[in-house]
Write an enzyme that holds these catalytic residues in place. Structure first.
Site, PDB file in Angstrom:
ATOM      1  N   ILE A   1      77.295  61.492  49.295  1.00 49.33           N
ATOM      2  CA  ILE A   1      76.567  62.136  50.088  1.00 49.33           C
ATOM      3  C   ILE A   1      76.573  63.816  50.253  1.00 49.33           C
ATOM      4  O   ILE A   1      77.385  63.875  51.232  1.00 49.33           O
ATOM      5  CB  ILE A   1      75.145  61.808  50.657  1.00 49.33           C
ATOM      6  N   TYR A   2      76.609  64.372  49.730  1.00 53.31           N
ATOM      7  CA  TYR A   2      76.930  66.191  49.405  1.00 53.31           C
ATOM      8  C   TYR A   2      75.639  66.817  50.018  1.00 53.31           C
ATOM      9  O   TYR A   2      74.832  66.994  49.608  1.00 53.31           O
ATOM     10  CB  TYR A   2      77.333  66.802  48.491  1.00 53.31           C
ATOM     11  N   PHE A   3      76.263  67.679  51.203  1.00 49.60           N
ATOM     12  CA  PHE A   3      74.704  68.568  51.734  1.00 49.60           C
ATOM     13  C   PHE A   3      75.648  69.725  51.437  1.00 49.60           C
ATOM     14  O   PHE A   3      76.527  70.295  51.666  1.00 49.60           O
ATOM     15  CB  PHE A   3      75.063  68.553  53.353  1.00 49.60           C
TER      16      PHE A   3
END
Lengths: 182, 182
Positions: free
Chosen positions: B36-38
């Protein structure tokens, strides 16, 4: 998780330890805690009343490391606030990540903390490097639970212990910053 | 830690698996990875070529969670870059902390990854949801070590496997964003 917490300056640890023991509070763990605080690149956490820290705890040979985020305090008499804490593998790697994504390391707070358990309270006697003796009483609430009742119970317990003044909403970090002006 | 890594699009996993086995590469773990990228509130990581993600890996019944920060790529032919990775306790708490401190969740990348070990190379065959077959070859370097030698060795290994084109510096995240335009 909402943390309902009240802190007070105390005269001496010995006096409180005796009262706690009379009350039937149980001495649980004693640990050394080092908290390294970080400030945000977009807001000043001192202004927004938030906190981001890496906590390293040492109890005998057992070392644990946590990231903790604390949201703004949501009332005027206690330190009730949102708290998110999770265990991590490594404090240096974590400090390195925080710095890479723009956060600035500010100050470290070091203390020896003696925990007591009593009913659903968590009581901490805090010997903070550079500060006078303090104690904290805390109740953890799940999201949605009413915190004002918990808060009243905490103040009642302080009264049982003979503490009716010296309450302090300022964090150890800020108390140290005010004292040492850094 | 500097991660020297080259990625290439491949025709089929079967063909490469056969060549790897002929070469004597050893099949190690196979795991499902969800990243999960931020994105940062102060810079656009797509522009600065950085990445911050929470990776959850599942290998049989064993689930692990990591925070990974990747710095900008430092050369033009490989994906060589600084990487800091540390294990954490909980992905939801971590996502919650990232959001509280101003980071925005962007996209998730999910893949089944088959690892192979060969000499000091780590080889990954990546079946990414929504993309064609890819593979990566990586060598981990300690800070200060020369990365161009490592990079040449990686390209030599690709050649041994019959791969001389299809190299790709774009991350799976960006490939998916380009494809699905989100």
């Amino acid at each position: 998780m909402i943390e309902v917490e009240v802190k007070a300056k105390i005269e001496s640890f010995e006096e409180i330890e005796e009262k706690l023991s009379q009350l039937g509070a149980v001495k649980t763990k004693k640990e050394f805690q080092e908290d390294i605080y970080f400030n945000s690149p977009i807001v000043d956490f001192a202004q927004t009343d938030e906190a981001l820290r890496i906590r390293t705890t040492k109890e005998d040979e057992d070392t644990k490391i946590f990231i903790t985020y604390k949201g703004p305090k949501i009332d005027k008499s206690s330190k009730t606030r949102k708290e998110i804490e999770m265990e991590i593998e490594d404090s240096e790697k974590c400090a390195d990540i925080f710095k890479e994504i723009g956060f600035k390391q500010v100050r470290a707070v070091r203390k020896n903390r003696q925990y007591y358990a009593y009913e659903n309270f968590e009581i901490s006697l805090d010997d903070v490097e550079g500060l006078e003796p303090y104690m904290e009483i805390e109740i953890g609430l799940e999201d949605g639970e009413d915190y004002s009742k918990a808060q009243n119970k905490i103040f009642e317990l302080f009264e049982k212990l003979g503490i009716t003044e010296g309450f302090e909403r300022t964090s150890y970090l800020e108390l140290l910053e005010n004292l040492y002006n850094i």
